[in-house]
Design an enzyme around this catalytic site. Structure first.
Site: not given
Ligand code: FAD
Ligand code: NAD
Length: 471
Positions: A40, A43, A185, A450
Site C-alpha cells: 500500500t 509509508g 519519553g 472572539h
Molecule cells: P516512510 O514513511 O518510512 O516511507 C518509506 C517507504 O519506503 C516505506 O513504505 C517502505 O516500505 C518503502 N521502502 C523502503 N525500502 C524500499 C525498497 N527498497 N523498495 C521499495 N520500497 C521501499 N510524523 C508527523 O509529522 N506527524 C505525526 O503525527 C507522526 N506520527 C507518527 C507516529 C508513529 C507511530 C510513527 C512511527 C511515526 C510518526 N511520524 C509522524 C513520522 C512519520 O511517519 C515519518 O516522518 C514519515 O513517514 C517519513 O516519510 P518517508 O516517506 O521519509 O518514510
Molecule cells: P524520540 O527521539 O523523540 O524520543 C526517544 C526518547 O527515548 C528520548 O527522549 C531518549 O532520551 C529516550 N531514550 C533513549 N534510550 C533510552 C533508554 N535506554 N532508556 C530510557 N530512555 C531512553 O523518538 P520516538 O519518540 O521514538 O520518535 C521517533 C520519531 O518519530 C521522532 O523523530 C518523532 O518526531 C517521530 N514522530 C513524530 C510524531 C508527531 O509528530 N506527532 C509522532 C510520533 C513519532
C-alpha cells in the site's frame, strides 16, 4: 531496461516523501515511476504512524472524556463500554481510505506505481523484486531514495509486537494490557502511553533524560506537560536508563539504572513499548553496488539540493538528515522535484512545526529558550495562560499556555511554544508568522475573532511586545 524506456524520475519508496514527490513530478510533466514494497502507499505515516495513531488518540480521548468529563458539563451518560475490535476498525478504515486515496492521486497524475522492492544494479538501473513474483528493471535519468525509517530496536529485547512492541504493535494490541512500560519519553512514547492509559492500562514511562518530550521541546512546556499527564494517571521515571530486559517469564522484566539522580531497580510489566527513536532504513537497497556511503547514524549523505555524491541520485525524508516528520518529508519532496525540473526549490528548516497529539496537545516552532541560551542569544518572553482565555473557559478546558520568544531589539519572533487545547492547529499561525519574519507586535496588532482559543495566541504576542489585556 533499455534507454528508450528511461524514466525522468524513479522513486524508491512510496511513503510521504516518495508519494508526494511522485505526484509533484507527474504534475510537472515528468515521466515518473514509484516503487513501493509494502503493498500500500503512504509509508510509515499513513499505514502505521501518523494516521492510525491519531485515530486512536482522538477516539481514546473521546472515550476518556465520556467517562470522566461529562458530569461537570451537566451531561449524564449510562453504561459506557469500549469495543476494542470496533475501535481498531475505525482506525483501519481511516488508514484504508487514505492509502487508497493516494493510489487514486497516482492515477490522476500519471504516476506509474510498481509494487515491489527496489535495489540499485548500477547508477541508473533499479531492479525490482515484484510483490506478485518475478522481477523487472527500471531505468531512471534521475533517481530518488525515499526509503524512510524504522524503529530503533532495544538491544537484547526481541520485538514480537505482542509483549515487546514498537509503535506498530502499539496501534494494534488485541487486548488492553494491565500494565505497560514505555522505554523512552519522546513523542511516540507519550502518544502511545496516552492511548493505552486512557483505555485503562497502568502506564509507566522511563526516560533517560531529565525531561520528557524528546528533542526540541521547551523545558518549561515539557514540565507543564508532564504534570498534566501525571494527573491523567501516567507515571514517570526520569533520569533513568533501561539497561536490559528479559521476557522469558510471565511478565517482562527490565533492569533500570540511575542516570542522573534516578534509581537503580528491577521493574515488571505485561507489555513493553520500545520508543527510543527511529533509524534510517536502507536495507536491501543495494547501496553497496553504487558505492554510496552513509553517515555514522546510517543516513544517506546529501547536499543542500538533496543530491547524493552521485548527482542524479537524490534523497529526501526520514532516511536522510533533519527531523523525522511527515510534513518535513513532504516539503522536501516538492522541493527536490523543483530542483530536478527547474533547478531551484525551497524548504525553510527554521520554520518546521512539531506537534505532540497528547491531551492537551503540545506544539512548537522555531527556537526554544534552551536553544537561544546555548547560542547566547538574548530574548524576551511573553506568555498567556488558557485559564485567562474566554473560549477555553466556556469549554471548561483551561490547562496550558502560549509562550513566545522574540528578539529584544528588533521584536522579531524567534519561537512559539504552546501547550493547550488545539495547540496543533494554532501552531500554524506561529509558523506563518515565523516564515514571514513577523514581529510580535505584528501579531499583537492582527485582529483575532472572539471568542476563540487563538486569542490566547494574540495575547501572548501582546505580552511579548508590551502587555496582554486579559492577564
Ligand atoms: P516512510 O514513511 O518510512 O516511507 C518509506 C517507504 O519506503 C516505506 O513504505 C517502505 O516500505 C518503502 N521502502 C523502503 N525500502 C524500499 C525498497 N527498497 N523498495 C521499495 N520500497 C521501499 N510524523 C508527523 O509529522 N506527524 C505525526 O503525527 C507522526 N506520527 C507518527 C507516529 C508513529 C507511530 C510513527 C512511527 C511515526 C510518526 N511520524 C509522524 C513520522 C512519520 O511517519 C515519518 O516522518 C514519515 O513517514 C517519513 O516519510 P518517508 O516517506 O521519509 O518514510
Ligand atoms: P524520540 O527521539 O523523540 O524520543 C526517544 C526518547 O527515548 C528520548 O527522549 C531518549 O532520551 C529516550 N531514550 C533513549 N534510550 C533510552 C533508554 N535506554 N532508556 C530510557 N530512555 C531512553 O523518538 P520516538 O519518540 O521514538 O520518535 C521517533 C520519531 O518519530 C521522532 O523523530 C518523532 O518526531 C517521530 N514522530 C513524530 C510524531 C508527531 O509528530 N506527532 C509522532 C510520533 C513519532
Amino acid at each position: 531496461a533499455s534507454a528508450s524506456d528511461e524514466k525522468d524520475l524513479v522513486i524508491i519508496g512510496g511513503g510521504v516523501a516518495g508519494y508526494v514527490a511522485a505526484i509533484k513530478a507527474g504534475q510537472e510533466g515528468l515521466k515518473v515511476t514509484c516503487i513501493e514494497k509494502r503493498g500500500t502507499l503512504g509509508g510509515t505515516c499513513l499505514n502505521v504512524g501518523c494516521i492510525p495513531s491519531k485515530s486512536l488518540l482522538n477516539n481514546s480521548h473521546l472515550y476518556h472524556q465520556i467517562l470522566h468529563d461529562t458530569k461537570n458539563r451537566g451531561i449524564e451518560v449510562g453504561d459506557v463500554k469500549l469495543n476494542l475490535t470496533n475501535f481498531m476498525k475505525a482506525k483501519d478504515s481511516a488508514v484504508n481510505g487514505l492509502t487508497k486515496g493516494v493510489e487514486f492521486l497516482f492515477k490522476k497524475n500519471g504516476v506509474e506505481y510498481i509494487k515491489g522492492a527496489g535495489s540499485f544494479v548500477n547508477e541508473n538501473d533499479i531492479k525490482v523484486a515484484l510483490n506478485d513474483g518475478g522481477e523487472t528493471t527500471i531505468r531512471g535519468r534521475n533517481i530518488l531514495i525515499a526509503t524512510g525509517s524504522e524503529a530503533t530496536p532495544f538491544p537484547g529485547l526481541e520485538v514480537d509486537e505482542k509483549r515487546v512492541i514498537t509503535s506498530t504493535g502499539a496501534i494494534a494490541l488485541e487486548k488492553i494490557p494491565e500494565t505497560m512500560l514505555v522505554i523512552g519519553g519522546g513523542i511516540i512514547g507519550l502518544e502511545m502511553a496516552s492511548v493505552w492509559s486512557r483505555l485503562g492500562s497502568k502506564v509507566t514511562v522511563v526516560e533517560f533524560l531529565g525531561q520528557i518530550g524528546g528533542p526540541g521541546m521547551d523545558t518549561e512546556i515539557a514540565k507543564a506537560t508532564q504534570k498534566l499527564l501525571k494527573k491523567q494517571g501516567m507515571e514517570f521515571k526520569l533520569n533513568t536508563k533501561v539497561i536490559s530486559g528479559d521476557k522469558t517469564g510471565d511478565k517482562v522484566k527490565l533492569e533500570v539504572d540511575a542516570a542522573k539522580g534516578g534509581k537503580a531497580e528491577s521493574l515488571e510489566t505485561d507489555v513493553v513499548l520500545v520508543a527510543i527513536g527511529r533509524r534510517p532504513y536502507t536495507q536491501g537497497l543495494g547501496l553497496e553496488n553504487i558505492g554510496m556511503e552513509l553517515d555514522e547514524r546510517g543516513r544517506v549523505i546529501i547536499d543542500s539540493e538533496y543530491r547524493t555524491k552521485i548527482p542524479h541520485i537524490r534523497c529526501v525524508g526520514d532516511v536522510t538528515f533533519g527531523p523525522m516528520l511527515a510534513h518535513k518529508a513532504e516539503e522536501e519532496a516538492v522541493a527536490v522535484v523543483e530542483y530536478i525540473k527547474k533547478g531551484f526549490g525551497h524548504v525553510n528548516y527554521g520554520a518546521i512545526p512539531s506537534v505532540m497529539y497528547t491531551y492537551p496537545e503540545v506544539a512548537w516552532v522555531g527556537q526554544s529558550e534552551q536553544d537561544l541560551q546555548k547560542q547566547k542569544m538574548p530574548y524576551r518572553v511573553g506568555t498567556f495562560p488558557f485559564s485567562a482565555n474566554s473560549r477555553a473557559k466556556t469549554n471548561l478546558d483551561t490547562d496550558g499556555m502560549v509562550k513566545m520568544l522574540a528578539d529584544p531589539e528588533t521584536d522579531r519572533l524567534l519561537g512559539v511554544h504552546i501547550i493547550g487545547p488545539n495547540a496543533g492547529e494554532m501552531i500554524a499561525e506561529g509558523t506563518l508568522a515565523l516564515e514571514y519574519g513577523a514581529s510580535t507586535e505584528d501579531i499583537a496588532r492582527t485582529c483575532h475573532a472572539h471568542p476563540t482559543l487563538a486569542e490566547a495566541f494574540k495575547e501572548a504576542a501582546m505580552a511579548t511586545s508590551s502587555k496582554a489585556i486579559h492577564f
